[in-house]
Design a protein around this motif. Structure first.
Motif, mmCIF file in Angstrom:
data_model
loop_
_atom_site.group_PDB
_atom_site.id
_atom_site.type_symbol
_atom_site.label_atom_id
_atom_site.label_comp_id
_atom_site.label_asym_id
_atom_site.label_seq_id
_atom_site.Cartn_x
_atom_site.Cartn_y
_atom_site.Cartn_z
ATOM 1 N N GLU A 176 3.169 77.281 75.784
ATOM 2 C CA GLU A 176 3.179 77.881 74.441
ATOM 3 C C GLU A 176 4.404 78.769 74.239
ATOM 4 O OE1 GLU A 176 1.330 77.135 72.060
ATOM 5 O OE2 GLU A 176 1.727 78.694 70.572
ATOM 6 N N ARG A 180 6.870 77.982 71.130
ATOM 7 C CA ARG A 180 7.135 78.973 70.081
ATOM 8 C C ARG A 180 8.623 79.294 69.987
ATOM 9 N NH1 ARG A 180 2.619 83.532 69.072
ATOM 10 N NH2 ARG A 180 0.786 82.217 69.062
ATOM 11 N N PHE A 185 9.107 80.948 66.479
ATOM 12 C CA PHE A 185 8.036 81.929 66.332
ATOM 13 C C PHE A 185 8.144 83.015 67.409
ATOM 14 C CE2 PHE A 185 5.731 78.082 64.550
ATOM 15 C CZ PHE A 185 5.935 78.459 63.241
#
Length: 218
Positions: A176, A180, A185
């Motif tokens: 993750e 991201r 993000f």
């Protein structure tokens, strides 16, 4: 502790079980993925972070049964357990040696293999950072699993079944973090979770592994 670390590093290099097998497996998995999902660079870019993390995780798994088994078979495990060095320290040194011969080479190789999967350039530094933070947890959790199965005949399969579920949180937050970073993000949350898992594993599992070894050697 230094002598034990150097001994384990020498055995790993001599046997080829640390560097060679894990790196070759990681390379083969990464090369085979484009044949399975197709040559579409967009699809490869989407799955790259997950594939690289799964490949590194499985590559770490290959050498776990060697952590204690060779010492158990040649009798040196009994000597190590009765040595002045605390058993928890022995476990920590074994896990550190496993990381140096498996996790660290995989971390350094991952950016090269990421090129094959067309990983976005923005994800390269965070792939290295996430693997550098996450692979110590994989080695520590694997050492705990190896301690649970030390002395068991053909314990490799049982070791995999015990360890793989414990690897899941590290895999989730490691992949993750890279995903991201590629998508632009915030990566703070998964990176902190990954760091927390690693620090928790290093702080707690040496004691659990030492207790498992004491029980298995009775």
């Amino acid at each position: 502790m230094k002598a034990l670390l150097l001994r384990d590093l020498a055995l790993a290099v001599k046997a080829g079980g640390g560097f060679g097998l894990s790196l070759a497996f990681f390379l083969i998995v990464t090369v085979l993925i484009p044949f399975g999902v197709g040559p579409d660079t967009g699809i490869l870019r989407e799955v790259a972070s997950g594939v690289l993390w799964v490949g590194a995780l499985l590559a770490c798994l290959l050498s776990l049964d060697r952590i204690f088994q060779l010492d158990y078979e040649d009798g040196s495990m009994d000597l190590l357990v009765t040595a002045p060095l605390p058993l928890e320290g022995l476990v920590a040194v074994k896990a550190f040696a496993h990381w140096l011969t498996t996790g660290l080479p995989l971390t350094l190789l991952a950016p090269v293999l990421a090129v094959l999967l067309n990983l976005d350039p923005a994800g390269f530094p965070w792939l290295v950072v996430s693997l550098a933070l996450g692979t110590p947890a994989l080695s520590m959790i694997g050492t705990f699993g190896a301690a649970l199965t030390v002395g068991l005949k053909r314990g490799g399969l049982l070791l995999s079944l015990l360890v793989l579920p414990l690897y899941v949180p590290t895999l989730i937050f490691g992949a993750e973090t890279v995903r991201r970073a590629v998508d632009g993000f915030d990566i703070v949350t998964p990176l902190l979770m990954l760091s927390g898992i690693t620090m928790g594993a290093i702080a707690l599992l040496p004691f659990a592994a030492a207790a498992a070894i004491r029980i298995n050697l009775r």
